[in-house]
Design a protein around this motif. Structure first.
Motif, short mmCIF file in Angstrom:
data_model
loop_
_atom_site.label_atom_id
_atom_site.label_comp_id
_atom_site.label_asym_id
_atom_site.label_seq_id
_atom_site.Cartn_x
_atom_site.Cartn_y
_atom_site.Cartn_z
N VAL A 162 0.88 -1.18 0.00
CA VAL A 162 0.00 0.00 0.00
C VAL A 162 0.91 1.22 0.00
N ALA A 163 0.69 2.13 -0.95
CA ALA A 163 1.48 3.36 -1.01
C ALA A 163 0.86 4.37 -0.07
N VAL A 164 1.59 4.75 0.96
CA VAL A 164 1.03 5.62 2.00
C VAL A 164 1.75 6.96 2.02
N SER A 165 0.98 8.02 1.76
CA SER A 165 1.55 9.37 1.80
C SER A 165 1.40 9.97 3.18
N GLY A 166 0.45 9.43 3.94
CA GLY A 166 0.13 10.03 5.25
C GLY A 166 -1.17 10.83 5.16
N ASP A 218 -6.67 9.54 2.39
CA ASP A 218 -7.03 8.47 1.45
C ASP A 218 -6.16 7.24 1.67
N SER A 219 -4.84 7.48 1.71
CA SER A 219 -3.95 6.31 1.78
C SER A 219 -3.91 5.71 3.18
N LEU A 220 -4.19 6.50 4.23
CA LEU A 220 -4.22 5.90 5.57
C LEU A 220 -5.47 5.04 5.75
N ALA A 276 3.38 -1.43 3.90
CA ALA A 276 3.13 -0.03 3.56
C ALA A 276 4.44 0.58 3.06
N LEU A 277 4.37 1.29 1.95
CA LEU A 277 5.55 1.95 1.38
C LEU A 277 5.34 3.46 1.45
N VAL A 278 6.24 4.14 2.12
CA VAL A 278 6.13 5.59 2.27
C VAL A 278 7.32 6.21 1.55
N VAL A 279 7.07 7.05 0.56
CA VAL A 279 8.17 7.67 -0.19
C VAL A 279 8.48 9.03 0.43
N ASP A 280 9.76 9.22 0.74
CA ASP A 280 10.21 10.54 1.22
C ASP A 280 10.97 11.21 0.07
N HIS A 281 10.34 12.22 -0.53
CA HIS A 281 10.95 12.92 -1.67
C HIS A 281 12.06 13.86 -1.24
N GLY A 282 12.10 14.18 0.03
CA GLY A 282 13.13 15.08 0.55
C GLY A 282 13.06 16.48 -0.04
N ALA A 307 9.14 14.57 -8.91
CA ALA A 307 8.84 13.83 -7.68
C ALA A 307 7.90 12.67 -7.98
N ARG A 308 6.93 12.94 -8.83
CA ARG A 308 5.94 11.92 -9.17
C ARG A 308 6.62 10.73 -9.87
N ARG A 309 7.52 11.07 -10.83
CA ARG A 309 8.24 10.00 -11.54
C ARG A 309 9.08 9.18 -10.57
N ARG A 351 8.69 8.87 -7.40
CA ARG A 351 7.83 8.12 -6.47
C ARG A 351 7.34 6.82 -7.10
N TYR A 352 6.81 6.93 -8.32
CA TYR A 352 6.28 5.72 -8.97
C TYR A 352 7.40 4.71 -9.24
N ALA A 353 8.58 5.21 -9.59
CA ALA A 353 9.70 4.29 -9.86
C ALA A 353 10.09 3.56 -8.57
N VAL A 401 0.47 -2.75 -5.96
CA VAL A 401 0.66 -1.58 -5.08
C VAL A 401 -0.66 -0.81 -5.06
N LEU A 402 -1.29 -0.76 -3.90
CA LEU A 402 -2.56 -0.05 -3.81
C LEU A 402 -2.32 1.45 -3.62
N LEU A 403 -3.06 2.24 -4.39
CA LEU A 403 -2.98 3.70 -4.30
C LEU A 403 -4.33 4.23 -3.81
N GLY A 404 -4.30 5.38 -3.16
CA GLY A 404 -5.51 5.89 -2.52
C GLY A 404 -6.37 6.79 -3.39
N HIS A 405 -6.27 6.69 -4.72
CA HIS A 405 -7.10 7.57 -5.56
C HIS A 405 -8.58 7.26 -5.34
N ARG A 463 -3.66 23.55 -11.13
CA ARG A 463 -4.93 23.45 -11.84
C ARG A 463 -5.86 22.44 -11.16
N ARG A 464 -5.26 21.33 -10.71
CA ARG A 464 -6.09 20.29 -10.08
C ARG A 464 -6.80 20.83 -8.82
N VAL A 465 -6.09 21.70 -8.08
CA VAL A 465 -6.68 22.27 -6.86
C VAL A 465 -7.86 23.18 -7.23
N1 ATP Z 1 4.93 10.22 -0.66
C1 ATP Z 1 4.17 9.18 -0.95
N2 ATP Z 1 4.53 7.93 -0.53
C2 ATP Z 1 3.79 6.85 -0.84
N3 ATP Z 1 2.67 6.91 -1.57
C3 ATP Z 1 2.26 8.10 -2.01
C4 ATP Z 1 2.99 9.30 -1.75
N4 ATP Z 1 2.33 10.32 -2.33
C5 ATP Z 1 1.25 9.80 -2.93
N5 ATP Z 1 1.19 8.47 -2.75
C6 ATP Z 1 0.16 7.52 -3.23
O1 ATP Z 1 -0.44 8.04 -4.40
C7 ATP Z 1 -1.84 8.25 -4.16
C8 ATP Z 1 -2.28 9.47 -4.92
O2 ATP Z 1 -1.66 10.60 -4.38
P1 ATP Z 1 -1.57 11.94 -5.17
O3 ATP Z 1 -2.90 12.21 -5.78
O4 ATP Z 1 -0.94 12.97 -4.33
O5 ATP Z 1 -0.50 11.44 -6.14
P2 ATP Z 1 -0.28 11.51 -7.68
O6 ATP Z 1 0.31 10.18 -8.02
O7 ATP Z 1 0.51 12.75 -7.97
O8 ATP Z 1 -1.73 11.65 -8.23
P3 ATP Z 1 -2.14 11.54 -9.72
O9 ATP Z 1 -1.84 10.10 -10.11
O10 ATP Z 1 -3.59 11.85 -9.60
O11 ATP Z 1 -1.34 12.55 -10.47
C9 ATP Z 1 -1.95 8.37 -2.65
O12 ATP Z 1 -3.24 8.08 -2.19
C10 ATP Z 1 -0.94 7.36 -2.20
O13 ATP Z 1 -1.47 6.06 -2.31
#
Ligand code: ATP
Length: 351
Positions: free
Chosen positions: A42-46, A49-51, A68-74, A115-117, A119-121, A132-136, A203-205
């Motif tokens: 499970v990808a957890v941002s804190g 949604d993800s919690l 649970a995988l938590v990414v710290d982008h620093g 950061a997004r790239r 994170r997903y990598a 990997v479950l995401l909280g969308h 824009r998303r906001v």
């Molecule tokens: N720092 C993080 N560490 C782990 N998982 C994260 C992190 N940030 C986001 N996620 C995961 O991605 C999900 C979507 O978060 P968010 O909408 O911020 O990311 P996104 O990937 O940029 O979104 P989108 O795919 O809509 O562009 C979160 O619910 C969580 O599961």
């Protein structure tokens, strides 16, 4: 806190949102192929949604190892504390294993995209093939659809995010964001609020805070759900058309039942007469898949249409330049694509 434990043991009523999130995860797990359901990340941002998702995964998938995988982008000072807090909360919610993944963020497209790239990598690598479950949520889906419409994107974009696009799983796509917020309240946890989520330069906001509420005023509540339903319907159609596009590609490559040989799969030539006989929507799908297979990335619709013109609007034009310094060209009834440096003589460029 051990939230999953007390909630179950006490059997207290009133945990409607927690129950709804768990149900969504249970239903999602039933859709996974058996081979994909041996362990789970499970990808957890804190965030809420993800919690809420992490709690539901730990509770619902007790028989599986859940990480649970938590990414710290620093990127900001204190990001390590945010990550550690998210990790600690995931543990409290009953997740067996929790890992913080520090990543370094660099490259094109600004810090958010980079950061997004990254994170997903990192998530993909750490998951080692597990889903990997995401909280969308449904609201994220509605925002994605509106963003796509505003850009004039094609049906693939408007069809939004997929519930399962290995390794990514999105069990909460049918739930409103309010449900995950309510679940966190019920669980007694205070989720992290990402400051980007209220920054109206994004824009998303503005879609979330201005466009969707306005649309709800005009069209009535339930707009987010309606947009998500449209996306789901479109996904079914897009899948059918994509399959037909693949069939056309196989025919244009001259594949036999056994499939193409290795050399052809990497840089096959395509038969122009076979492509010409197909409708444009299928032809462009076949061409897209062909170009991606050859290693061309960041293809826009304009690129695709330029390549398509080599088939459908052929006036003896030269090669078409493509991102990454590839070139597509037509000769003797065949289309080919190769690195531009390979020496194709180009008489016109579409940059
Ligand atoms: N720092 C993080 N560490 C782990 N998982 C994260 C992190 N940030 C986001 N996620 C995961 O991605 C999900 C979507 O978060 P968010 O909408 O911020 O990311 P996104 O990937 O940029 O979104 P989108 O795919 O809509 O562009 C979160 O619910 C969580 O599961």
């Amino acid at each position: 806190m051990g939230a999953a434990g007390p909630l179950t043991a006490s059997g207290r009523s009133g945990f409607h949102a927690v129950a709804a999130v768990r149900k969504a995860v249970r239903e999602f797990m039933r859709t996974l192929p058996e081979s994909a359901a041996e362990s789970l990340c499970v990808a957890v941002s804190g965030g809420a949604d993800s919690l809420a998702l992490a709690e539901a995964a730990a509770y619902t998938c007790r028989s599986l190892p859940v990480t649970a995988l938590v990414v710290d982008h620093g990127l900001q000072t204190g990001s390590d504390e945010v990550a550690e807090k998210a990790a600690a909360t995931a543990r409290e919610l009953g997740v067996g294993e929790v890992r913080v993944l520090p990543v370094s963020v660099s490259g094109r497209g600004g810090p958010e995209a980079a950061a997004r790239r990254a994170r997903y990598a990192a998530l993909r690598e750490a998951s080692a093939g597990a889903p990997v479950l995401l909280g969308h949520t449904r609201d994220d889906q509605a925002e994605t659809v509106l963003l796509g419409l505003g850009r004039g994107s094609g049906p693939r974009s408007i069809a939004g995010m997929r519930p399962y696009d290995p390794p990514w799983g999105r069990p909460l796509l049918g739930l409103p964001r309010a449900t995950t917020r309510a679940a966190c309240d019920e669980l007694g946890i205070v989720p992290w609020q990402d400051p980007h989520n209220s920054d109206s330069r994004y824009r998303r906001v503005r879609i979330r805070e201005e466009a969707l509420p306005t649309l709800e005023d005009v069209l009535g509540g339930g707009v987010a759900g309606a947009l998500a339903r449209t996306a789901a319907q479109l996904r079914e159609d897009v899948d059918v058309l994509d399959d037909l596009g693949e069939e056309l590609l196989a025919a244009a490559r001259g594949d036999t039942c056994g499939g193409a040989d290795e050399g052809r799969r990497t840089a096959p030539e395509l038969s122009v007469p076979v492509l010409e006989s197909a409708p444009g929507a299928l032809r462009r799908r076949a061409l897209r898949s062909w170009l991606l297979g050859a290693g061309v990335r960041e293809l826009t619709d304009a690129h695709l249409r330029s390549v398509d013109a080599l088939v459908a609007d052929w006036r003896g034009q030269g090669g078409v330049w493509l991102p990454g310094d590839f070139e597509a060209s037509r000769a003797r009834g065949k289309l080919r694509v190769e690195p531009a440096a390979a020496g194709i003589i180009t008489t016109s460029h579409h940059r």
